[in-house]
Design a protein around this motif. Structure first.
Motif, PDB file in Angstrom:
ATOM      1  N   SER A   1       0.842  -1.193   0.000  1.00  0.00           N
ATOM      2  CA  SER A   1       0.000   0.000   0.000  1.00  0.00           C
ATOM      3  C   SER A   1       0.883   1.252   0.000  1.00  0.00           C
ATOM      4  CB  SER A   1      -0.927  -0.038   1.206  1.00  0.00           C
ATOM      5  OG  SER A   1      -1.347   1.255   1.558  1.00  0.00           O
ATOM      6  N   ILE A   2       1.964   1.182   0.772  1.00  0.00           N
ATOM      7  CA  ILE A   2       2.943   2.273   0.747  1.00  0.00           C
ATOM      8  C   ILE A   2       3.506   2.407  -0.664  1.00  0.00           C
ATOM      9  CG2 ILE A   2       5.226   2.991   1.559  1.00  0.00           C
ATOM     10  CD1 ILE A   2       4.519   1.477   4.219  1.00  0.00           C
ATOM     11  N   LEU A   3       3.898   1.291  -1.233  1.00  0.00           N
ATOM     12  CA  LEU A   3       4.459   1.306  -2.584  1.00  0.00           C
ATOM     13  C   LEU A   3       3.512   1.984  -3.567  1.00  0.00           C
ATOM     14  CD1 LEU A   3       6.513   0.488  -4.735  1.00  0.00           C
ATOM     15  CD2 LEU A   3       5.429  -1.770  -4.841  1.00  0.00           C
ATOM     16  N   PHE A   4       2.256   1.576  -3.518  1.00  0.00           N
ATOM     17  CA  PHE A   4       1.265   2.168  -4.415  1.00  0.00           C
ATOM     18  C   PHE A   4       1.205   3.679  -4.246  1.00  0.00           C
ATOM     19  CE2 PHE A   4      -3.047   3.674  -5.291  1.00  0.00           C
ATOM     20  CZ  PHE A   4      -3.207   3.253  -6.603  1.00  0.00           C
ATOM     21  N   ASN A   5       1.268   4.115  -2.988  1.00  0.00           N
ATOM     22  CA  ASN A   5       1.126   5.545  -2.687  1.00  0.00           C
ATOM     23  C   ASN A   5       2.360   6.383  -2.997  1.00  0.00           C
ATOM     24  OD1 ASN A   5      -1.514   6.422  -1.150  1.00  0.00           O
ATOM     25  ND2 ASN A   5      -1.090   4.293  -0.629  1.00  0.00           N
ATOM     26  N   VAL A   6       3.500   5.751  -3.155  1.00  0.00           N
ATOM     27  CA  VAL A   6       4.709   6.549  -3.413  1.00  0.00           C
ATOM     28  C   VAL A   6       5.192   6.410  -4.847  1.00  0.00           C
ATOM     29  CG1 VAL A   6       5.478   6.517  -1.009  1.00  0.00           C
ATOM     30  CG2 VAL A   6       6.284   4.742  -2.587  1.00  0.00           C
ATOM     31  N   GLN A   7       4.429   5.712  -5.661  1.00  0.00           N
ATOM     32  CA  GLN A   7       4.876   5.528  -7.041  1.00  0.00           C
ATOM     33  C   GLN A   7       4.942   6.843  -7.805  1.00  0.00           C
ATOM     34  OE1 GLN A   7       2.479   2.152  -8.233  1.00  0.00           O
ATOM     35  NE2 GLN A   7       4.280   0.826  -8.229  1.00  0.00           N
ATOM     36  N   LYS A   8       4.048   7.747  -7.454  1.00  0.00           N
ATOM     37  CA  LYS A   8       4.096   9.073  -8.097  1.00  0.00           C
ATOM     38  C   LYS A   8       5.357   9.853  -7.703  1.00  0.00           C
ATOM     39  CE  LYS A   8       0.540  10.249  -4.698  1.00  0.00           C
ATOM     40  NZ  LYS A   8      -0.469   9.188  -4.580  1.00  0.00           N
TER      41      LYS A   8
ATOM     42  N   ILE B   1       9.227   6.104  -6.523  1.00  0.00           N
ATOM     43  CA  ILE B   1       9.635   4.849  -5.900  1.00  0.00           C
ATOM     44  C   ILE B   1       8.812   3.736  -6.524  1.00  0.00           C
ATOM     45  CG2 ILE B   1       9.698   3.535  -3.759  1.00  0.00           C
ATOM     46  CD1 ILE B   1      10.268   6.173  -2.314  1.00  0.00           C
ATOM     47  N   LYS B   2       9.485   2.878  -7.272  1.00  0.00           N
ATOM     48  CA  LYS B   2       8.766   1.960  -8.144  1.00  0.00           C
ATOM     49  C   LYS B   2       8.782   0.505  -7.693  1.00  0.00           C
ATOM     50  CE  LYS B   2       9.883   4.740 -12.203  1.00  0.00           C
ATOM     51  NZ  LYS B   2      10.997   4.935 -13.139  1.00  0.00           N
ATOM     52  N   ALA B   3       9.779   0.146  -6.913  1.00  0.00           N
ATOM     53  CA  ALA B   3       9.967  -1.283  -6.639  1.00  0.00           C
ATOM     54  C   ALA B   3       9.808  -1.613  -5.156  1.00  0.00           C
ATOM     55  CB  ALA B   3      11.346  -1.711  -7.107  1.00  0.00           C
ATOM     56  N   PRO B   4       9.243  -2.790  -4.883  1.00  0.00           N
ATOM     57  CA  PRO B   4       9.063  -3.233  -3.498  1.00  0.00           C
ATOM     58  C   PRO B   4      10.327  -3.083  -2.662  1.00  0.00           C
ATOM     59  CG  PRO B   4       8.114  -4.836  -4.995  1.00  0.00           C
ATOM     60  CD  PRO B   4       8.760  -3.788  -5.850  1.00  0.00           C
ATOM     61  N   LEU B   5      11.448  -3.443  -3.266  1.00  0.00           N
ATOM     62  CA  LEU B   5      12.686  -3.424  -2.496  1.00  0.00           C
ATOM     63  C   LEU B   5      13.039  -2.033  -1.996  1.00  0.00           C
ATOM     64  CD1 LEU B   5      14.693  -5.249  -1.367  1.00  0.00           C
ATOM     65  CD2 LEU B   5      15.937  -5.273  -3.517  1.00  0.00           C
ATOM     66  N   GLN B   6      12.708  -1.035  -2.768  1.00  0.00           N
ATOM     67  CA  GLN B   6      12.982   0.336  -2.315  1.00  0.00           C
ATOM     68  C   GLN B   6      12.169   0.638  -1.057  1.00  0.00           C
ATOM     69  OE1 GLN B   6      11.982   1.913  -6.376  1.00  0.00           O
ATOM     70  NE2 GLN B   6      13.843   3.099  -6.074  1.00  0.00           N
ATOM     71  N   VAL B   7      10.960   0.125  -1.033  1.00  0.00           N
ATOM     72  CA  VAL B   7      10.108   0.320   0.147  1.00  0.00           C
ATOM     73  C   VAL B   7      10.644  -0.481   1.325  1.00  0.00           C
ATOM     74  CG1 VAL B   7       7.804  -0.055   1.108  1.00  0.00           C
ATOM     75  CG2 VAL B   7       8.061   0.811  -1.227  1.00  0.00           C
TER      76      VAL B   7
END
Lengths: 129, 129
Positions: free
Chosen positions: A26-33, A36-42
């Motif tokens: 959910s964090i990933l989805f919210n920071v894609q804009k 931050i594109k990849a799970p690993l970054q999160v």
DNA sequence: ATTTAAATGTTATAATATAACACTATGTAA
DNA sequence: TTACATAGTGTTATATTATAACATTTAAAT
């Protein structure tokens, strides 16, 4: 005091603003804009934020909340209350409890450096429903 | 007293025999020779076994151990010690602790029906290494 | 015997998390 | 200020943990 990196800042801010624990994807989805594109970054940012005590992981929910306790530099003594109906999670900051648990020794003779406690039940709102 | 079904029995037995917490897919691998082929068969048995208190889930490890406490019919007040070096997990059975936690009330006025506590540290063996 | 609840078997897929590798930025100390 | 170390980033691929959906079977209760 630790300075957060760019990704750490972005991810901390979104968790800190959230009224409830956030899951990694959910964090990933919210920071894609924000690029931050990849799970690993999160997950890398989450790991670091947990390590320095800015956020905590709610283990039973695989979700993360910002630390509510300004004096909490590291996540070594954590307690949470979790409403099983609305899923509201609150960090418990109770010195009697933390003293009791920090001093707890069991017969096995283990040296404890950390604990995590999760209480489950119904919050005030949900009791009356 | 609850009678375990075939799959529940097979899966309980393997967890009960294991000296350490077992993960779901490790259980699956170990019971394939007994005809349990799919993850869902394992998870369903695990869910039931947790529900009736025969096993506990170690949340921080996504792993399961048999209940060590013969008087424990349901998993509503659990405490574990976890060695961060050798990953040995022991169920803590301490009446002072369980009394303290069962009676704990925080200011938020939540009604708690359950708690789970995990202590982390080094076990006796690992301290001396 | 009939009905109901619980458990099973199966395929597919969702959700959570890490491995591996190349590269970039930042801090520190000569 | 250059070199060196440490931490952080970006990316692709993949591993691990867990559930949805549906058909069928077994066990228990009346």
């Amino acid at each position: 005091m630790h300075t957060l990196s760019k990704n750490q800042r972005i991810i901390f801010d979104i968790i800190d603003k959230s009224p409830e624990p956030m899951k990694a994807y959910s964090i990933l989805f919210n920071v894609q804009k924000k690029g931050i594109k990849a799970p690993l970054q999160v997950y890398r940012a989450l790991d670091k934020l947990v390590e320095i005590g800015k956020i905590h992981k709610i283990e039973s929910r695989n979700a993360f909340i910002a630390c509510q306790n300004s004096s909490c530099q590291v996540s070594k003594a954590t307690a949470f209350s979790i409403c099983e109906s609305c899923e509201k999670v609150t960090e418990i900051n109770n010195s009697s409890l933390s003293k009791y648990l920090s001093n707890f020794k069991d017969k096995a003779g283990m040296k404890y450096s950390k604990y995590n406690l999760e209480f489950f039940g119904l919050c005030k709102k949900c009791i009356t429903k």
